[in-house]
Scaffold this active site. Structure first.
Site, PDB file in Angstrom:
ATOM      1  N   SER A 118       0.825  -1.196   0.000  1.00 47.74           N
ATOM      2  CA  SER A 118       0.000   0.000   0.000  1.00 47.74           C
ATOM      3  C   SER A 118       0.867   1.257   0.000  1.00 47.74           C
ATOM      4  O   SER A 118       1.692   1.441  -0.886  1.00 47.74           O
ATOM      5  CB  SER A 118      -0.947  -0.048   1.204  1.00 47.74           C
ATOM      6  OG  SER A 118      -1.967   0.917   1.101  1.00 47.74           O
ATOM      7  N   ASP A 242     -10.277  -4.082  -5.289  1.00 52.63           N
ATOM      8  CA  ASP A 242      -9.565  -3.387  -4.214  1.00 52.63           C
ATOM      9  C   ASP A 242     -10.181  -2.004  -4.053  1.00 52.63           C
ATOM     10  O   ASP A 242     -10.051  -1.157  -4.949  1.00 52.63           O
ATOM     11  CB  ASP A 242      -8.082  -3.299  -4.565  1.00 52.63           C
ATOM     12  CG  ASP A 242      -7.224  -2.682  -3.464  1.00 52.63           C
ATOM     13  OD1 ASP A 242      -7.787  -2.053  -2.558  1.00 52.63           O
ATOM     14  OD2 ASP A 242      -5.988  -2.842  -3.523  1.00 52.63           O
ATOM     15  N   HIS A 270      -7.464  -5.638  -0.350  1.00 48.57           N
ATOM     16  CA  HIS A 270      -6.264  -4.807  -0.393  1.00 48.57           C
ATOM     17  C   HIS A 270      -5.047  -5.456   0.262  1.00 48.57           C
ATOM     18  O   HIS A 270      -3.974  -4.863   0.271  1.00 48.57           O
ATOM     19  CB  HIS A 270      -6.566  -3.467   0.313  1.00 48.57           C
ATOM     20  CG  HIS A 270      -5.517  -2.420   0.132  1.00 48.57           C
ATOM     21  ND1 HIS A 270      -5.091  -1.969  -1.105  1.00 48.57           N
ATOM     22  CD2 HIS A 270      -4.796  -1.711   1.060  1.00 48.57           C
ATOM     23  CE1 HIS A 270      -4.166  -1.047  -0.943  1.00 48.57           C
ATOM     24  NE2 HIS A 270      -3.958  -0.865   0.356  1.00 48.57           N
TER      25      HIS A 270
END
Length: 288
Positions: A118, A242, A270
């Site tokens: 991320s 996502d 995610h």
């Protein structure tokens, strides 16, 4: 060369004892843990927002026979030294990139394989731009250079300004409630509630004030202009469905990196390193 807050120059060298003290301070500050093949090339794992190094436990065994595994927590997360948190330093992703570079310098590592989840994907990119010799390649899991839509440039990030401001307001008013609501949405995989529970618990272990500042820094960052500057090859791992980094964002990252590969995973949500570790490992092994 910089170690923590100390700058080393030819006229201001550190004695060996002082250097070791600084290095140990950094390793303690970020709760650095080493595993895997001693003397092997290094693979460094960097967690995402509200998480810590424990999130990598399903991936690291697959690479431990080949790589020296390096795990750490950003300051303010996991078992890092909370007293080291500085609101000014961590008011941009650059502060977190410096954390990463401090750890690599303390361990005297170069040409590492960096695995970032991320927001750590962009943190790794910033660090690689700043000190290219430290990196051999980047593995970006669910990256986003900008979460906010930019209508003027035709860019879709997945969020409107009112969405992000509402998210921050919710964190302010009821952080625990926000955590229990948002974590399952971020994780996806509603048929496996234990995954959402784990992310909820991870969020709840993070100091709310630190979490809010990191969320603001993350969600209002814009690293689109940095992507063409990344000096090493990259792997972009994109999940299906996502909500944080939609497919269009992953393809944007791939298109704007100088040298990258793109893999669309069948994993949803995610956090494929938790929900689909075998598929994630297979994609990484095809690249590393």
């Amino acid at each position: 060369m910089t170690l923590g807050s100390l700058t080393l120059t030819a006229s201001n060298p550190l004695r060996r004892s002082d250097r070791l003290r600084v290095e140990m301070s950094i390793l303690s500050r970020n709760h650095v843990q080493l595993a895997g093949r001693e003397g092997g090339p290094a693979m460094v794992f960097a967690h995402g927002f509200g998480c810590d190094q424990s999130m990598w436990r399903y991936l690291t065994p697959a690479f431990a026979d080949r790589y020296r595994i390096v795990l750490f927590d950003y300051v303010g997360h996991g078992k890092s030294e909370l007293a080291a948190y500085d609101r000014e330093r961590y008011d941009s992703l650059g502060g977190y990139a410096q954390d990463l570079l401090d750890v690599l310098a303390a361990l005297e590592l170069e040409s590492v394989v960096f695995v970032g989840h991320s927001v750590s994907s962009m943190i790794g990119a910033l660090a690689a731009i700043q000190e290219p010799h430290r990196f051999e390649s980047l593995v970006m899991i669910g990256p986003s250079p900008r979460y906010l839509d930019d209508d003027s440039a035709g860019y879709v990030g997945g969020f409107r300004a009112e969405d992000l401001n509402g998210l921050l307001d919710s964190m302010d008013s009821n952080y625990l409630g926000w955590s229990s609501t948002m974590a399952p949405v971020i994780m996806g995989n509603g048929d496996r509630p234990e995954l959402g529970d784990e992310l909820t618990n991870s969020f709840c272990r993070t100091d709310p004030a630190i979490a809010r500042q990191f969320a603001r820094v993350t969600f209002f960052s814009d690293n689109r202009a940095d992507l063409p500057k990344v000096p090493v090859r990259s792997l972009v791992l994109q999940c299906t469905a996502d909500v944080i980094a939609p497919e269009v964002v992953g393809r944007y990252v791939h298109a704007h990196l100088p040298e990258s590969e793109y893999v669309l995973l069948s994993a949803t949500g995610h956090c494929p390193h938790l929900s689909a570790p075998a598929e994630t490992i297979a994609a990484m092994q095809g690249f590393c």
